[in-house]
Design a protein around this motif. Structure first.
Motif, mmCIF file in Angstrom:
data_model
loop_
_atom_site.group_PDB
_atom_site.id
_atom_site.type_symbol
_atom_site.label_atom_id
_atom_site.label_comp_id
_atom_site.label_asym_id
_atom_site.label_seq_id
_atom_site.Cartn_x
_atom_site.Cartn_y
_atom_site.Cartn_z
ATOM 1 N N GLN A 69 -116.902 15.706 -101.323
ATOM 2 C CA GLN A 69 -115.968 15.766 -102.460
ATOM 3 C C GLN A 69 -114.542 15.454 -102.027
ATOM 4 O O GLN A 69 -113.719 15.024 -102.836
ATOM 5 C CB GLN A 69 -116.061 17.128 -103.177
ATOM 6 N N ALA A 70 -114.221 15.643 -100.737
ATOM 7 C CA ALA A 70 -112.894 15.288 -100.215
ATOM 8 C C ALA A 70 -113.026 14.174 -99.170
ATOM 9 O O ALA A 70 -112.226 14.078 -98.233
ATOM 10 C CB ALA A 70 -112.220 16.515 -99.608
ATOM 11 N N LEU A 71 -114.036 13.332 -99.351
ATOM 12 C CA LEU A 71 -114.304 12.205 -98.430
ATOM 13 C C LEU A 71 -114.391 12.676 -96.970
ATOM 14 O O LEU A 71 -113.987 11.988 -96.042
ATOM 15 C CB LEU A 71 -113.247 11.097 -98.605
ATOM 16 N N VAL A 76 -114.949 9.835 -92.385
ATOM 17 C CA VAL A 76 -113.977 10.923 -92.510
ATOM 18 C C VAL A 76 -112.647 10.280 -92.918
ATOM 19 O O VAL A 76 -112.158 9.372 -92.236
ATOM 20 C CB VAL A 76 -113.795 11.675 -91.169
ATOM 21 N N ALA A 77 -112.054 10.774 -94.034
ATOM 22 C CA ALA A 77 -110.802 10.174 -94.539
ATOM 23 C C ALA A 77 -109.565 10.793 -93.910
ATOM 24 O O ALA A 77 -108.464 10.699 -94.459
ATOM 25 C CB ALA A 77 -110.745 10.283 -96.054
ATOM 26 N N GLY A 78 -109.736 11.469 -92.764
ATOM 27 C CA GLY A 78 -108.565 11.958 -92.027
ATOM 28 C C GLY A 78 -108.434 13.461 -92.053
ATOM 29 O O GLY A 78 -109.321 14.172 -92.542
ATOM 30 N N ALA A 79 -107.317 13.928 -91.525
ATOM 31 C CA ALA A 79 -106.982 15.348 -91.621
ATOM 32 C C ALA A 79 -106.773 15.668 -93.093
ATOM 33 O O ALA A 79 -106.519 14.765 -93.900
ATOM 34 C CB ALA A 79 -105.712 15.618 -90.825
ATOM 35 N N ASP A 80 -106.873 16.952 -93.442
ATOM 36 C CA ASP A 80 -106.736 17.332 -94.854
ATOM 37 C C ASP A 80 -105.254 17.363 -95.235
ATOM 38 O O ASP A 80 -104.508 18.250 -94.814
ATOM 39 C CB ASP A 80 -107.395 18.692 -95.104
ATOM 40 N N ILE A 81 -104.851 16.371 -96.035
ATOM 41 C CA ILE A 81 -103.422 16.193 -96.343
ATOM 42 C C ILE A 81 -102.899 17.343 -97.203
ATOM 43 O O ILE A 81 -101.778 17.827 -96.997
ATOM 44 C CB ILE A 81 -103.193 14.831 -97.050
ATOM 45 N N ALA A 82 -103.717 17.796 -98.156
ATOM 46 C CA ALA A 82 -103.262 18.887 -99.044
ATOM 47 C C ALA A 82 -103.000 20.150 -98.221
ATOM 48 O O ALA A 82 -101.992 20.837 -98.432
ATOM 49 C CB ALA A 82 -104.305 19.141 -100.115
ATOM 50 N N GLY A 118 -107.067 7.812 -90.073
ATOM 51 C CA GLY A 118 -106.339 8.912 -89.431
ATOM 52 C C GLY A 118 -107.256 9.721 -88.528
ATOM 53 O O GLY A 118 -107.885 9.180 -87.601
ATOM 54 N N GLY A 119 -107.345 11.036 -88.827
ATOM 55 C CA GLY A 119 -108.223 11.903 -88.034
ATOM 56 C C GLY A 119 -109.669 11.432 -88.030
ATOM 57 O O GLY A 119 -110.426 11.781 -87.117
ATOM 58 N N GLY A 120 -110.070 10.626 -89.018
ATOM 59 C CA GLY A 120 -111.432 10.087 -89.052
ATOM 60 C C GLY A 120 -111.639 9.052 -87.957
ATOM 61 O O GLY A 120 -112.646 9.061 -87.234
ATOM 62 N N CYS A 121 -110.658 8.166 -87.818
ATOM 63 C CA CYS A 121 -110.715 7.173 -86.741
ATOM 64 C C CYS A 121 -110.638 7.899 -85.393
ATOM 65 O O CYS A 121 -111.349 7.564 -84.438
ATOM 66 C CB CYS A 121 -109.547 6.201 -86.920
ATOM 67 N N GLU A 122 -109.811 8.949 -85.346
ATOM 68 C CA GLU A 122 -109.610 9.678 -84.083
ATOM 69 C C GLU A 122 -110.864 10.431 -83.656
ATOM 70 O O GLU A 122 -111.208 10.455 -82.475
ATOM 71 C CB GLU A 122 -108.425 10.644 -84.241
ATOM 72 N N ILE A 123 -111.562 11.024 -84.617
ATOM 73 C CA ILE A 123 -112.760 11.785 -84.236
ATOM 74 C C ILE A 123 -113.898 10.816 -83.871
ATOM 75 O O ILE A 123 -114.723 11.106 -83.016
ATOM 76 C CB ILE A 123 -113.147 12.832 -85.309
ATOM 77 N N PRO A 157 -103.169 5.751 -90.780
ATOM 78 C CA PRO A 157 -102.106 5.650 -91.786
ATOM 79 C C PRO A 157 -101.045 6.746 -91.715
ATOM 80 O O PRO A 157 -100.248 6.885 -92.648
ATOM 81 C CB PRO A 157 -102.886 5.749 -93.105
ATOM 82 N N GLU A 158 -100.990 7.512 -90.623
ATOM 83 C CA GLU A 158 -100.138 8.723 -90.585
ATOM 84 C C GLU A 158 -98.670 8.452 -90.862
ATOM 85 O O GLU A 158 -97.994 9.268 -91.496
ATOM 86 C CB GLU A 158 -100.274 9.428 -89.229
ATOM 87 N N VAL A 159 -98.120 7.320 -90.366
ATOM 88 C CA VAL A 159 -96.673 7.120 -90.551
ATOM 89 C C VAL A 159 -96.307 7.000 -92.028
ATOM 90 O O VAL A 159 -95.166 7.276 -92.405
ATOM 91 C CB VAL A 159 -96.116 5.910 -89.730
ATOM 92 N N ILE A 184 -97.300 11.438 -87.330
ATOM 93 C CA ILE A 184 -97.911 10.536 -86.356
ATOM 94 C C ILE A 184 -99.353 11.007 -86.154
ATOM 95 O O ILE A 184 -99.695 12.133 -86.536
ATOM 96 C CB ILE A 184 -97.138 10.517 -85.003
ATOM 97 N N PRO A 185 -100.208 10.181 -85.559
ATOM 98 C CA PRO A 185 -101.562 10.654 -85.280
ATOM 99 C C PRO A 185 -101.500 11.932 -84.446
ATOM 100 O O PRO A 185 -100.656 12.040 -83.548
ATOM 101 C CB PRO A 185 -102.184 9.495 -84.486
ATOM 102 N N GLY A 186 -102.386 12.879 -84.751
ATOM 103 C CA GLY A 186 -102.314 14.164 -84.056
ATOM 104 C C GLY A 186 -103.616 14.602 -83.411
ATOM 105 O O GLY A 186 -103.648 15.595 -82.700
ATOM 106 N N PHE A 187 -104.704 13.842 -83.671
ATOM 107 C CA PHE A 187 -105.995 14.224 -83.080
ATOM 108 C C PHE A 187 -106.403 13.219 -81.997
ATOM 109 O O PHE A 187 -107.581 12.972 -81.776
ATOM 110 C CB PHE A 187 -107.103 14.291 -84.153
ATOM 111 N N GLY A 188 -105.400 12.612 -81.341
ATOM 112 C CA GLY A 188 -105.715 11.742 -80.204
ATOM 113 C C GLY A 188 -105.465 10.258 -80.425
ATOM 114 O O GLY A 188 -105.708 9.445 -79.534
ATOM 115 N N MET A 224 -101.729 -0.056 -91.226
ATOM 116 C CA MET A 224 -102.644 -1.034 -91.834
ATOM 117 C C MET A 224 -104.106 -0.582 -91.721
ATOM 118 O O MET A 224 -104.484 0.100 -90.790
ATOM 119 C CB MET A 224 -102.489 -2.402 -91.160
ATOM 120 N N ARG A 225 -104.867 -0.972 -92.730
ATOM 121 C CA ARG A 225 -106.312 -0.743 -92.661
ATOM 122 C C ARG A 225 -106.962 -1.992 -92.087
ATOM 123 O O ARG A 225 -106.547 -3.106 -92.427
ATOM 124 C CB ARG A 225 -106.877 -0.492 -94.049
ATOM 125 N N ILE A 226 -107.955 -1.825 -91.257
ATOM 126 C CA ILE A 226 -108.677 -3.001 -90.755
ATOM 127 C C ILE A 226 -110.149 -2.910 -91.155
ATOM 128 O O ILE A 226 -110.709 -1.814 -91.260
ATOM 129 C CB ILE A 226 -108.511 -3.207 -89.224
#
Ligand code: CAA
Length: 278
Positions: A33-35, A81-87, A128-133, A151-153, A158-162, A184-186
């Protein structure tokens, strides 16, 4: 309890786990539900699961080779994984961010230290965190429709999970800077060309079949040798060529006389298939 039984019986709110008859495990991040965004609860579930798994698997105490490979995936067909939880992050202060990302970084290290091959099976978003994990696995396979990015910037972060540490090891410094400084997305094809993704598949079923086929190959090899090769490669990553060769040499020599080495070399000489673990 063996590592495989632990995974088969594990109950986590945000994770699904399974192990097949060859000892190939799957961990699915289950928050579609939160990708599959990495909330603090996902991070803490992963941390607990991996701490337990690594205390059992491989060369710890009694040797446990009930798990021989691991697939990391996201639930549903939209997102890895769509990244760290922004909310959740929006309301964090610096100390809370340290605790959150510190734990997530521990998770990436726990993944990296597992004694068997790990593969990120990326279908959909890996941002983001999805690419990192995904990058804390040994390698990444993906569907042709997968999308990668840091996409953190764009969020004032900045990226925070590596990401600032691992991305350039896959794609080189210039490509990592291009991705991190622009957000950018690739595409999956671009990610493969850049060296981030090893193999591409037409769809999710083909992806999982492909990951299984590769891990199946690994289950036919010596698990102790794989674990030693993995630890050696992790250790030499931060060493000079000369230091790395010394590390490799001592690990190569330490294989000699081990049951798997005796089995592997004897099987070759006797023209039979080796049986691992010996
Ligand atoms: N955190 C929290 N929730 C998220 C999320 C995230 N990273 N990504 C998606 N979601 C949620 C959305 O808020 C939405 O929830 P609601 O239905 O309750 O509104 C749901 O997932 C579906 O998302 P969208 O409606 O946005 O789906 P879409 O198909 O239109 O867009 C997307 C997909 C392009 C991936 C978009 O969701 C998006 O841009 N997500 C954020 C990606 C991102 O910036 N990731 C990096 C996070 S920062 C980070 O990871 C830092 C770090 O290094 C540690």
């Amino acid at each position: 309890m063996s590592a495989a039984d632990f995974l088969k019986n594990a109950k986590f709110e945000t994770l699904k786990t399974a192990v097949d008859e060859l000892g190939i495990a799957t961990i699915e991040i289950n928050r579609p539900q939160a990708l599959n965004a990495l909330s603090a609860l996902v991070v803490s579930d992963l941390h607990e699961l991996l701490t337990e798994l690594s205390s059992r698997a491989g060369l710890n105490g009694e040797q446990d080779w009930s798990v021989r490979g691991l697939i990391l995936a996201g639930a549903g067909d939209k997102s890895f994984v769509a990244g760290a939880d922004i909310a959740e992050m929006r309301d964090m202060n610096e100390m809370q961010a340290l605790a959150y990302a510190g734990k997530a970084q521990e998770v990436t290290k726990l993944f990296g230290a597992l004694p068997f091959p790990t593969v990120a099976a990326v279908d959909g978003w890996a941002l983001g965190g999805g690419c990192e994990i995904a990058m804390c696995c040994d390698f990444i396979y993906a569907t042709e429709s997968a999308v990668f990015g840091q996409p953190e910037v764009g969020l004032g972060l900045i990226p925070g999970f590596g990401g600032t540490v691992r991305l350039h090891r896959f794609v080189g410094s210039a490509k990592a800077r291009e991705m991190i400084f622009t957000g950018m997305r690739i595409t999956a094809a671009e990610a493969q060309e850049a060296g981030l993704v090893t193999k591409l598949f037409a769809d999710r079923d083909a992806l999982f079949n492909g990951v299984h086929e590769t891990l199946k190959l690994a289950t036919k090899q010596s698990p102790t040798a794989i674990a030693r090769a993995k630890a050696t490669m992790a250790a030499t990553e931060s060493q000079s060529i000369s230091e790395g060769l010394t590390t490799e040499l001592s690990n190569f020599a330490a294989c000699f006389g081990t049951p798997d080495m005796v089995e592997g070399t004897s099987a070759f000489v006797a023209k039979r298939k080796p049986q691992y673990p010996a």
